[in-house]
Write an enzyme that holds these catalytic residues in place. Structure first.
Site, PDB file in Angstrom:
ATOM      1  N   ARG A  60      18.552  -6.638   3.615  1.00  0.00           N
ATOM      2  CA  ARG A  60      18.203  -5.218   3.532  1.00  0.00           C
ATOM      3  C   ARG A  60      18.988  -4.565   2.401  1.00  0.00           C
ATOM      4  O   ARG A  60      18.515  -3.670   1.710  1.00  0.00           O
ATOM      5  CB  ARG A  60      18.487  -4.513   4.881  1.00  0.00           C
ATOM      6  CG  ARG A  60      18.271  -3.018   4.809  1.00  0.00           C
ATOM      7  CD  ARG A  60      18.125  -2.289   6.144  1.00  0.00           C
ATOM      8  NE  ARG A  60      18.801  -2.879   7.259  1.00  0.00           N
ATOM      9  CZ  ARG A  60      20.114  -2.821   7.502  1.00  0.00           C
ATOM     10  NH1 ARG A  60      20.916  -2.189   6.658  1.00  0.00           N
ATOM     11  NH2 ARG A  60      20.619  -3.391   8.563  1.00  0.00           N
TER      12      ARG A  60
ATOM     13  N   ASP B 208       6.994  12.366 -10.177  1.00  0.00           N
ATOM     14  CA  ASP B 208       6.162  11.282  -9.667  1.00  0.00           C
ATOM     15  C   ASP B 208       5.301  10.820 -10.840  1.00  0.00           C
ATOM     16  O   ASP B 208       4.377  11.515 -11.273  1.00  0.00           O
ATOM     17  CB  ASP B 208       5.294  11.798  -8.499  1.00  0.00           C
ATOM     18  CG  ASP B 208       4.404  10.711  -7.905  1.00  0.00           C
ATOM     19  OD1 ASP B 208       4.126   9.726  -8.603  1.00  0.00           O
ATOM     20  OD2 ASP B 208       3.969  10.880  -6.749  1.00  0.00           O
TER      21      ASP B 208
ATOM     22  N   TYR C  30      -0.343  14.523  -4.560  1.00  0.00           N
ATOM     23  CA  TYR C  30      -0.880  13.550  -3.602  1.00  0.00           C
ATOM     24  C   TYR C  30      -0.761  14.109  -2.175  1.00  0.00           C
ATOM     25  O   TYR C  30       0.282  14.636  -1.788  1.00  0.00           O
ATOM     26  CB  TYR C  30      -0.114  12.225  -3.756  1.00  0.00           C
ATOM     27  CG  TYR C  30      -0.456  11.236  -2.677  1.00  0.00           C
ATOM     28  CD1 TYR C  30      -1.776  10.858  -2.468  1.00  0.00           C
ATOM     29  CD2 TYR C  30       0.521  10.697  -1.852  1.00  0.00           C
ATOM     30  CE1 TYR C  30      -2.101   9.961  -1.460  1.00  0.00           C
ATOM     31  CE2 TYR C  30       0.204   9.797  -0.848  1.00  0.00           C
ATOM     32  CZ  TYR C  30      -1.116   9.447  -0.651  1.00  0.00           C
ATOM     33  OH  TYR C  30      -1.436   8.573   0.345  1.00  0.00           O
TER      34      TYR C  30
ATOM     35  N   LYS D 284       0.210   1.208  -7.297  1.00  0.00           N
ATOM     36  CA  LYS D 284      -0.864   1.569  -8.213  1.00  0.00           C
ATOM     37  C   LYS D 284      -0.765   0.760  -9.521  1.00  0.00           C
ATOM     38  O   LYS D 284      -0.912  -0.436  -9.492  1.00  0.00           O
ATOM     39  CB  LYS D 284      -0.814   3.081  -8.452  1.00  0.00           C
ATOM     40  CG  LYS D 284      -0.730   3.888  -7.127  1.00  0.00           C
ATOM     41  CD  LYS D 284      -1.956   3.713  -6.301  1.00  0.00           C
ATOM     42  CE  LYS D 284      -1.938   4.228  -4.875  1.00  0.00           C
ATOM     43  NZ  LYS D 284      -0.909   4.993  -4.319  1.00  0.00           N
TER      44      LYS D 284
HETATM   45  C1  LIG Z   1       0.686  10.183  -6.975  1.00  0.00           C
HETATM   46  C2  LIG Z   1       1.052   9.403  -5.743  1.00  0.00           C
HETATM   47  N1  LIG Z   1       2.315   9.457  -5.279  1.00  0.00           N
HETATM   48  C3  LIG Z   1       2.685   8.775  -4.173  1.00  0.00           C
HETATM   49  C4  LIG Z   1       1.790   8.022  -3.446  1.00  0.00           C
HETATM   50  C5  LIG Z   1       2.239   7.287  -2.212  1.00  0.00           C
HETATM   51  O1  LIG Z   1       2.419   5.933  -2.481  1.00  0.00           O
HETATM   52  P1  LIG Z   1       2.160   4.744  -1.419  1.00  0.00           P
HETATM   53  O2  LIG Z   1       0.712   4.796  -1.035  1.00  0.00           O
HETATM   54  O3  LIG Z   1       2.569   3.536  -2.203  1.00  0.00           O
HETATM   55  O4  LIG Z   1       3.050   5.000  -0.254  1.00  0.00           O
HETATM   56  C6  LIG Z   1       0.467   7.938  -3.896  1.00  0.00           C
HETATM   57  C7  LIG Z   1      -0.522   7.149  -3.143  1.00  0.00           C
HETATM   58  O5  LIG Z   1      -1.717   7.254  -3.338  1.00  0.00           O
HETATM   59  C8  LIG Z   1       0.090   8.652  -5.065  1.00  0.00           C
HETATM   60  O6  LIG Z   1      -1.172   8.623  -5.534  1.00  0.00           O
END
Ligand SMILES: Cc1ncc(COP(=O)(O)O)c(C=O)c1O
Length: 359
Positions: A25, A149, A77, A174
């Protein structure tokens, strides 16, 4: 190739005398390689990987305490909105959502409680552009962290730390993973004090990825530049095609000259990416659903950033957790369609959209 260290623990020489690894971990050699690769890609000093993008966001907000306030972009998101408002708000952290295209408005919104500014750029799903260096400058010297982000751009197109941000966060699921076969998150930064705090949270809360997934992402990273080049090429051509199509009302793509954030995007990004959103004339939900049902190469699915093209309906899929009034206020209509343009042959992709758009 980096070996997959499929182990939860490591043999020690004597109590208190280990060989650099105690328990998986806390550290794992495969994960360490990936964390270092992420740091290098984002021009950071360290990287930290998490079991999902959401777990990475969770770790960042845990830097705060009750009474602290977060200013966040109003288009983001849906899961980020949900963790902020449905989880962390219950622990006394305050969240305010606002458009961030005008830095003077953000400056006016800062209060003595503001401790973090949360930026997504380009935003999900409206592809709004936020000026990272202008917003980071507002936060400097005020004990306010700027977090970006960077999921939509990927480090190939944009490096927020170079523009003044304190932390950059990724849904590695992604573009970084790139093949729709891994769920993972990451954080990259430079400041050693923040590294210590975030590593402590990573180890204490335990949302770490497994070594097999780290291996898959290390493999995905090897083609990040090639994939991104093709995502950008295809994205630009599809945005152009849609903007000239008689059935389309609006196309959201920062590479289009008429996009309100085009100049800032051109200055802070090295390309405009593969995400394109659009609405049909009349903004009719039934028409949108018909298009979503008809595409054949664009598969209907959540997520983005993989080599294969996806089509989605943010209002009922990725952004369903945002209340309708909030969505509409931010400009996200029920008729909006979002494309994650993959790396397939562009003529095939355009042909697919063309047949799906026949009335
Ligand atoms: C811009 C963005 N940030 C964060 C996330 C969250 O990531 P995860 O699905 O890997 O938990 C997503 C998921 O679609 C996203 O599109």
């Amino acid at each position: 190739m980096t070996p997959i260290f499929q182990t939860s623990t490591y043999v020690q020489n004597a109590p208190g005398d280990h060989k650099g690894f105690e328990y998986a971990r806390t550290q794992n050699p495969t994960r360490n390689q990936l964390q270092d690769a992420l740091a290098a890609l984002e021009n950071g000093k360290y990287g930290l990987c998490f079991a999902s993008g959401m777990a990475a966001i969770d770790a960042i907000v845990k830097l705060l305490k009750p009474g602290d306030e977060v200013l966040a972009t109003d288009d983001l998101y849906g899961g980020t909105y949900r963790i902020f408002t449905k989880i962390f708000q219950n622990y006394g952290i305050k969240f305010r959502f606002m458009p961030m295209h005008d830095p003077t408005k953000v400056a006016e919104a800062i209060t003595p409680e503001t401790r973090l500014i949360w930026i997504e750029t380009p935003t999900n799903p409206l592809l709004k552009i936020i000026d990272i260096s202008a917003i980071s400058n507002l936060a400097k010297g005020k004990q306010i962290l700027t977090v970006v982000d960077n999921t939509f751009a990927s480090p190939y197109l944009q490096n927020p730390l170079d523009l003044g941000a304190d932390l950059v966060m990724h849904s590695i699921t992604k573009y970084l993973g790139g093949h729709s076969d891994v769920v993972m998150g990451g954080i990259v930064g430079r400041d050693p004090e923040l590294k210590e705090k975030l590593s402590f949270i990573q180890n204490s809360c335990g949302a770490v990825p497994g070594p097999q997934d780290c291996f898959l992402v290390l493999r995905g990273l090897k083609t990040l530049h090639l994939r991104m080049q093709r995502h950008c090429e295809n994205g630009e051509k599809i945005a152009q095609f849609l903007s000239e199509h008689p059935r389309i009302d609006k196309v959201f793509y920062p590479g289009l000259k008429q996009h309100p954030g085009h100049e800032v995007a051109a200055a802070q990004m090295r390309g405009f990416g593969g995400m394109v959103s659009f609405v049909l004339k009349g903004e009719d939900l039934k028409d949108a659903l018909q298009v979503l049902r008809r595409t054949q190469l664009f598969s209907l699915a959540e997520s983005l950033g993989g080599v294969e093209s996806l089509i989605g309906h943010p209002a009922t899929m990725t952004h369903a957790s945002i209340p309708k009034e909030e969505r509409i206020k931010a400009g996200l209509s029920d008729a909006l369609i979002r494309l994650s343009v993959g790396v397939e042959d562009i003529e095939d992709l355009i042909e697919d959209l063309d047949q799906a758009l026949i009335k």
